[in-house]
Write a protein that holds these residues in place. Structure first.
Motif, PDB file in Angstrom:
ATOM      1  N   UNK A  44       0.838  -1.205   0.000  1.00 13.67           N
ATOM      2  CA  UNK A  44       0.000   0.000   0.000  1.00 13.67           C
ATOM      3  C   UNK A  44       0.874   1.256   0.000  1.00 13.67           C
ATOM      4  N   UNK A  45       2.009   1.187   0.700  1.00 12.97           N
ATOM      5  CA  UNK A  45       2.921   2.327   0.727  1.00 12.97           C
ATOM      6  C   UNK A  45       3.558   2.595  -0.633  1.00 12.97           C
ATOM      7  N   UNK A  46       3.452   1.623  -1.540  1.00 14.58           N
ATOM      8  CA  UNK A  46       3.942   1.805  -2.907  1.00 14.58           C
ATOM      9  C   UNK A  46       2.786   2.057  -3.873  1.00 14.58           C
ATOM     10  N   UNK A  47       1.611   2.319  -3.329  1.00 11.70           N
ATOM     11  CA  UNK A  47       0.453   2.638  -4.162  1.00 11.70           C
ATOM     12  C   UNK A  47      -0.127   1.447  -4.894  1.00 11.70           C
ATOM     13  N   UNK A  48       0.017   0.253  -4.315  1.00 10.31           N
ATOM     14  CA  UNK A  48      -0.550  -0.939  -4.945  1.00 10.31           C
ATOM     15  C   UNK A  48      -0.914  -1.950  -3.869  1.00 10.31           C
ATOM     16  N   UNK A  52      -3.720  -5.394  -7.492  1.00  5.70           N
ATOM     17  CA  UNK A  52      -3.250  -4.491  -8.543  1.00  5.70           C
ATOM     18  C   UNK A  52      -1.900  -4.950  -9.086  1.00  5.70           C
ATOM     19  N   UNK A  53      -1.053  -5.502  -8.228  1.00  5.80           N
ATOM     20  CA  UNK A  53       0.230  -6.028  -8.687  1.00  5.80           C
ATOM     21  C   UNK A  53       0.011  -7.166  -9.667  1.00  5.80           C
ATOM     22  N   UNK A  66       8.383   3.856 -11.954  1.00  4.73           N
ATOM     23  CA  UNK A  66       9.077   5.087 -12.377  1.00  4.73           C
ATOM     24  C   UNK A  66       8.419   6.315 -11.749  1.00  4.73           C
ATOM     25  N   UNK A  67       7.113   6.315 -11.688  1.00  4.45           N
ATOM     26  CA  UNK A  67       6.394   7.443 -11.074  1.00  4.45           C
ATOM     27  C   UNK A  67       6.732   7.583  -9.591  1.00  4.45           C
ATOM     28  N   UNK A  68       7.108   6.466  -8.975  1.00  8.59           N
ATOM     29  CA  UNK A  68       7.505   6.489  -7.569  1.00  8.59           C
ATOM     30  C   UNK A  68       8.981   6.862  -7.404  1.00  8.59           C
TER      31      UNK A  68
END
Length: 126
Positions: A44-48, A52-53, A66-68
């Protein structure tokens, strides 16, 4: 664009998250609900999350990372996590790891024998 101080803080935060993710899969165990919830929380801390992964295509995952602001080393560590977690649970992220390793080799413009060997090992286990 992040300034140097923020970029360093973000890099440290990502490194710490990757260490936690990798530590989750170093100890062989049966994945139970508690383990999956802990993994979900870290992702979740990586936005997924695991869903979703799983649903990300290889290209979408690379764009997301890359956005991270993942650097080459962090991308490699995340691919290592994907390989290790594929061995230990019901999810197979090997193809995503291969795509990340290939991306690093192509885009960093630096050939790495270590990544080359990791690619060969993952492909051999498919």
């Amino acid at each position: 664009m992040l300034n140097k101080g923020l970029r360093d803080q973000e890099s440290i935060r990502i490194d710490n998250l990757l260490k936690k993710l990798i530590s989750l899969v170093y100890v062989p165990k049966f994945w139970n609900l508690e383990d999956l919830l802990y993994l979900e929380n870290e992702l979740k801390d990586l936005g997924m999350n695991i869903e979703s992964l799983t649903e990300f295509s290889e290209a979408e995952l690379i764009i997301h990372l890359e956005r991270l602001h993942f650097d080459w080393n962090q991308l490699e560590q995340f691919a290592d996590f994907l390989v290790k977690s594929s061995k230990e649970n019901a999810f197979d992220f090997s193809e995503k790891a291969i795509a990340i390793y290939n991306y690093i080799q192509q885009e960093s413009r630096t050939f790495s024998f270590e990544i080359f060997n990791k690619l060969a090992a993952v492909k051999a286990n498919l």
